[in-house]
Every structure is written in C-alpha cells, then in structure tokens.
Design a protein around this motif. Structure first.
Motif, short mmCIF file in Angstrom:
data_model
loop_
_atom_site.label_atom_id
_atom_site.label_comp_id
_atom_site.label_asym_id
_atom_site.label_seq_id
_atom_site.Cartn_x
_atom_site.Cartn_y
_atom_site.Cartn_z
N GLU A 97 6.17 -103.07 -0.57
CA GLU A 97 7.36 -102.76 0.23
C GLU A 97 8.61 -103.06 -0.60
O GLU A 97 9.18 -104.15 -0.51
CB GLU A 97 7.36 -103.57 1.53
N PRO A 98 9.07 -102.10 -1.41
CA PRO A 98 10.22 -102.35 -2.28
C PRO A 98 11.57 -102.13 -1.61
O PRO A 98 12.59 -102.53 -2.14
CB PRO A 98 10.01 -101.34 -3.41
N ILE A 99 11.58 -101.46 -0.45
CA ILE A 99 12.84 -101.13 0.24
C ILE A 99 12.80 -101.76 1.62
O ILE A 99 11.93 -101.45 2.43
CB ILE A 99 13.03 -99.61 0.34
N LEU A 106 23.83 -100.92 -4.26
CA LEU A 106 23.68 -100.96 -5.72
C LEU A 106 22.21 -100.91 -6.12
O LEU A 106 21.84 -100.25 -7.11
CB LEU A 106 24.33 -102.24 -6.26
N GLU A 107 21.36 -101.57 -5.36
CA GLU A 107 19.93 -101.63 -5.69
C GLU A 107 19.17 -100.38 -5.28
O GLU A 107 18.17 -100.02 -5.91
CB GLU A 107 19.29 -102.83 -4.99
N TYR A 108 19.64 -99.73 -4.21
CA TYR A 108 18.83 -98.66 -3.62
C TYR A 108 18.42 -97.55 -4.59
O TYR A 108 17.24 -97.14 -4.61
CB TYR A 108 19.49 -98.05 -2.38
N PRO A 109 19.33 -97.00 -5.43
CA PRO A 109 18.88 -95.93 -6.33
C PRO A 109 17.72 -96.35 -7.23
O PRO A 109 16.82 -95.55 -7.50
CB PRO A 109 20.15 -95.62 -7.15
N ALA A 110 17.73 -97.61 -7.67
CA ALA A 110 16.62 -98.10 -8.50
C ALA A 110 15.34 -98.19 -7.68
O ALA A 110 14.24 -97.95 -8.20
CB ALA A 110 16.97 -99.45 -9.09
N CYS A 111 15.47 -98.51 -6.38
CA CYS A 111 14.29 -98.57 -5.51
C CYS A 111 13.70 -97.18 -5.30
O CYS A 111 12.47 -96.99 -5.38
CB CYS A 111 14.68 -99.15 -4.15
N ALA A 112 14.55 -96.19 -5.02
CA ALA A 112 14.07 -94.83 -4.81
C ALA A 112 13.43 -94.27 -6.08
O ALA A 112 12.39 -93.59 -6.02
CB ALA A 112 15.22 -93.94 -4.35
N LEU A 113 14.05 -94.56 -7.21
CA LEU A 113 13.48 -94.12 -8.49
C LEU A 113 12.10 -94.73 -8.70
O LEU A 113 11.15 -94.05 -9.13
CB LEU A 113 14.42 -94.51 -9.63
N HIS A 114 11.97 -96.01 -8.40
CA HIS A 114 10.67 -96.69 -8.51
C HIS A 114 9.62 -95.99 -7.66
O HIS A 114 8.50 -95.73 -8.13
CB HIS A 114 10.81 -98.15 -8.07
N GLU A 115 9.97 -95.66 -6.41
CA GLU A 115 9.00 -95.01 -5.52
C GLU A 115 8.57 -93.65 -6.07
O GLU A 115 7.40 -93.27 -5.97
CB GLU A 115 9.61 -94.86 -4.13
N ALA A 116 9.52 -92.92 -6.66
CA ALA A 116 9.16 -91.63 -7.25
C ALA A 116 8.24 -91.80 -8.46
O ALA A 116 7.28 -91.04 -8.64
CB ALA A 116 10.43 -90.88 -7.65
N LEU A 117 8.52 -92.82 -9.27
CA LEU A 117 7.76 -93.00 -10.51
C LEU A 117 6.35 -93.53 -10.30
O LEU A 117 5.49 -93.35 -11.15
CB LEU A 117 8.54 -93.93 -11.44
#
Length: 306
Positions: A97-99, A106-117
């Motif tokens: 559960e990263p989000i 500020l953190e959210y774009p990195a979280c969404a990128l992580h989920e895509a990757l």
C-alpha cells in the motif's frame, strides 16, 4: 503464448471493516497455498491486520510502509523484490500500500510512477501484488489513476479487468519538468571539482541541522549523482541545494538521458560490476524525483528535516 504469471490487482476499500476482511482473506488464501506472504502497509493498517490475523500473523512478513516506503523509489528494490528474491523457486504473495491519505502532493507523482513500474519490474515473475486504495478518503483523481496502473481491479462487488490500464501513459505523464526553486545555492562541477559539490551539499545540510549518518547520506547522494553525471551525463553537471517544504533538497542536472524507467530500482548482485548510483540515492533519500528527456536529466533528492 502463456499468460504472464505476475498479477497486480488494485483493491478499492471503504472503511476498516472492509479493508481487514479483504486483505486478511487474500493473506489467508496465500497461506493456505503455502505461498510466502508479506504485508507492507502503513503502521495503523498493519496493527489492524496483525490483530485480525491473530496466530497466523507470525507466518507473514509485516512491514511498515510509512518507513520502508517513505521514498516510493525504494519500494521495488528494498521491499517487493527483496522479499520475492528470498523465495526464487516459489510464488510469492504481497500486499503493498504505497498510497494512503496523508501522502503529500510532492510525493504522489513518485507513488504513481512506482505503481506503473511494478508491472515491468515483475513481468514474468511468480508473484501477486495487491495494492489497497482507500476509496473513501483518497481523491477521485488518485483512484482514477490506479485504474491505469493496475490491470485488475477489486472492490466489494468483485473483480474485473481495468479498461483504462495504461502504465506507459502514467510513466510519461509524471515525467514532467520541475518548478524552479525560489532560492538555491549552486555549483557547476566536472572531474576537477566534484569534491566541492559534495562539500557544498554537506555544508548546507549541516547548517540545516543534519549530523551523523544523515549528514553522511546527503554527502553520499551528491557523490553518487555527481559520479553519474561524469560517467553518463556528458562529463559535467550542475549541483543545487535549497530548503523547501520541510526538506533539504539536493539536485543534480546534466546532459544525460535515462532511457531505462527502472534505473535505480533493481537490486544489484554485489559480485557484479556496474553502476549503483541511482539505486543508492533511492535507498538513502526520503523522496527522489526524476525528470529526464533527450536533452538532459534532473534528479532531486529530498531529505526530511525532522
């Protein structure tokens, strides 16, 4: 052609009761199949699940995601792949559960990128990674993007394929130029003065109250980013340091282009030679943001001042 053995469902839940029922059922299904199981969720959720699992909790690896996944860029190498690699001959089952409500803009774009990757990092692996989303408290935009990063969606009504699944689009969408800082101390460096860039970051960190291993982390992050610029970014770069939003921000930009979206997110066998710079940056920083294109790359490493 065989179907990919990796599955990556999103779980949309509302309230503690629905959360506990869905996640414990998923965990118990894995235990019944004798699959290694790990649960990486925020501490308050971890406590609920540990209580609900009772005597079965000691058969599950429990991980506080607010600590282990504070930087979303370290979740794949240091949480998910680290657990899966312990069981190379078995199918693993993970809750990640990263989000969660409280993650900053500020953190959210990195979280969404992580989920895509995740979809690319685990292609072909014997693994299931279930990602819970608080549908009652997260924004509609976050929930919509979850349908683009997960090929399978679950909620109280059942399971379905996501018609919106498009992880490449999410990766592209969040690879955006950063806003300029209001004030920053900067230094251009090359092979003759990389030590000065390290000293600049260390001095600003010390002034901001960093000491001991935290100060060493800042120094090492700038050293690794600077070395990447020398080796892969045209032989020079620009280092900038500033304070914003409760963080010390260390940025390095150069003329390089990162073409591998999983750069810095793969564990590297210590016996094999090769660059580990961006991986080290992800492991040590509280947040890492990257913007890269054919004309250059900017990496920002954030260190919380708490």
């Amino acid at each position: 052609m065989l179907a990919d053995p990796f599955t990556h469902p999103a779980l949309f839940y509302r309230g503690d009761r629905e959360y506990v029922a869905a996640v414990t059922a998923y965990v118990r299904e894995g235990l019944a199949r004798v699959e290694p199981v790990a649960v990486a969720v925020p501490a308050e959720r971890l406590a609920l699940l540990e209580t609900a699992l009772a005597g079965e909790a000691d058969r599950v690896m429990l991980i506080d995601m607010t600590h282990a996944g504070r930087n979303p860029g370290r979740i794949i190498p240091a949480v998910l792949a680290e657990f899966a690699d312990r069981h190379p001959a078995e199918r693993v089952r993970i809750v990640g559960e990263p989000i969660w409500p409280g993650r900053s803009a500020l953190e959210y774009p990195a979280c969404a990128l992580h989920e895509a990757l995740i979809n690319y990092a685990f292609t072909g692996r014997q693994a299931t990674i279930l990602c819970p989303y608080d549908a009652g408290r997260l924004s509609p935009e976050v929930l919509k993007e979850a349908t683009r990063t997960h090929p399978v969606l679950r909620d109280a009504s059942g399971e379905r394929h996501s018609a919106d699944y498009a992880p490449d689009e999410v990766i592209t969408w969040h690879n955006q130029p950063f806003p300029e800082p209001s004030a920053a101390i900067s230094l251009r460096f090359d092979r003759t003065n990389l030590a000065a860039a390290r000293a600049l970051a260390a001095s600003q960190a010390a002034l901001a109250g960093f000491s001991g291993t935290r100060l060493d982390d800042v120094r090492l992050v700038i050293a690794e980013l600077g070395a990447n610029s020398l080796d892969h970014g045209g032989g020079s770069g620009l280092a900038r340091v500033w304070i914003a939003d409760g963080h010390l921000v260390c940025e390095v930009s150069d003329a390089g282009h990162i073409t591998d979206p999983l750069a810095g997110r793969r564990l590297v066998d210590p016996r094999i030679a090769g660059s580990r710079g961006l991986l080290i940056v992800n492991l040590l920083s509280d947040l890492v943001r990257v913007h890269t294109h054919a004309g250059g790359t900017v990496v920002r490493a954030y260190f919380a001042m708490t």
